[in-house]
Design a protein around this motif. Structure first.
Motif, PDB file in Angstrom:
ATOM      1  N   GLU A   1       0.929  -1.156  -0.059  1.00  0.00           N
ATOM      2  CA  GLU A   1       0.016  -0.130  -0.074  1.00  0.00           C
ATOM      3  C   GLU A   1       0.821   1.282  -0.087  1.00  0.00           C
ATOM      4  O   GLU A   1       0.434   2.328  -0.821  1.00  0.00           O
ATOM      5  N   ARG A   2       1.905   1.117   0.756  1.00  0.00           N
ATOM      6  CA  ARG A   2       2.747   2.393   0.570  1.00  0.00           C
ATOM      7  C   ARG A   2       3.359   2.763  -0.811  1.00  0.00           C
ATOM      8  O   ARG A   2       3.536   3.968  -0.974  1.00  0.00           O
ATOM      9  N   VAL A   5       0.618   4.680  -2.475  1.00  0.00           N
ATOM     10  CA  VAL A   5       0.765   5.969  -1.925  1.00  0.00           C
ATOM     11  C   VAL A   5       1.876   6.774  -2.590  1.00  0.00           C
ATOM     12  O   VAL A   5       1.411   8.125  -3.052  1.00  0.00           O
ATOM     13  N   LEU A  26      -5.966   9.393  -2.923  1.00  0.00           N
ATOM     14  CA  LEU A  26      -5.500   9.011  -1.674  1.00  0.00           C
ATOM     15  C   LEU A  26      -6.873   8.573  -0.978  1.00  0.00           C
ATOM     16  O   LEU A  26      -6.742   7.749  -0.087  1.00  0.00           O
ATOM     17  N   LEU A  27      -7.656   9.577  -1.035  1.00  0.00           N
ATOM     18  CA  LEU A  27      -8.949   9.284  -0.205  1.00  0.00           C
ATOM     19  C   LEU A  27      -9.466   7.939  -0.657  1.00  0.00           C
ATOM     20  O   LEU A  27      -9.577   7.196   0.273  1.00  0.00           O
ATOM     21  N   GLN A  30      -7.647   4.967   0.850  1.00  0.00           N
ATOM     22  CA  GLN A  30      -8.078   4.712   2.195  1.00  0.00           C
ATOM     23  C   GLN A  30      -9.290   4.407   2.503  1.00  0.00           C
ATOM     24  O   GLN A  30      -9.386   3.231   3.312  1.00  0.00           O
ATOM     25  N   CYS A  31     -10.224   4.696   1.863  1.00  0.00           N
ATOM     26  CA  CYS A  31     -11.682   4.056   1.917  1.00  0.00           C
ATOM     27  C   CYS A  31     -11.979   2.616   1.729  1.00  0.00           C
ATOM     28  O   CYS A  31     -12.538   1.949   2.076  1.00  0.00           O
ATOM     29  N   ALA A  33      -9.510   0.307   1.425  1.00  0.00           N
ATOM     30  CA  ALA A  33      -8.655  -0.474   1.928  1.00  0.00           C
ATOM     31  C   ALA A  33      -9.476  -1.637   2.579  1.00  0.00           C
ATOM     32  O   ALA A  33     -10.002  -1.353   3.444  1.00  0.00           O
ATOM     33  N   GLN A  73     -18.817   7.858   4.232  1.00  0.00           N
ATOM     34  CA  GLN A  73     -18.281   7.837   5.987  1.00  0.00           C
ATOM     35  C   GLN A  73     -19.570   7.694   7.058  1.00  0.00           C
ATOM     36  O   GLN A  73     -20.618   7.440   6.622  1.00  0.00           O
TER      37      GLN A  73
END
Length: 115
Positions: A1-2, A5, A26-27, A30-31, A33, A73
């Protein structure tokens, strides 16, 4: 994952003068993942002629719903990078500075991404 990013950061940095917003990459990373198995998208080619099969249409619509459900969210909103004129950020920064919460709302890592 890094690595993903870092790739997204490089792509944004390379094109930031042409496209000033991040496209939420990026958002979304993250969401989504750990939830990629929850999204079912059929990426096979569509028939070149005739109507789209109803089952394929239903699956595509369900995949779209799954995708946006992953982005939504807990409080019900869909966060995102506003891609229009970037007039919202200065107001937020000024308000945070005046109210004394700048470091709490925008820690150093966030400020670094804004430059």
């Amino acid at each position: 994952e890094r690595q993903q990013v870092e790739k997204l950061r490089r792509e944004f940095t390379a094109g930031r003068h042409k496209n000033k917003h991040s496209s939420d990459e990026l958002l979304r990373l993250q969401c989504l993942a750990g939830r990629k198995d929850a999204i079912h998208l059929d990426r096979s080619p569509l028939p070149s002629e005739g109507p789209i099969p109803l089952e394929r249409l239903d699956n595509s619509l369900m995949g779209a719903l799954d995708f946006y459900e992953c982005l939504q969210q807990e409080d019900g909103h869909w966060p995102g990078d506003y891609g229009g004129p970037m007039f919202l950020m200065p107001g937020m920064v000024i308000a945070c500075y005046v109210t004394g919460c700048l470091d709490e709302v925008l820690p150093g890592t966030h400020r670094e991404e804004m430059t």
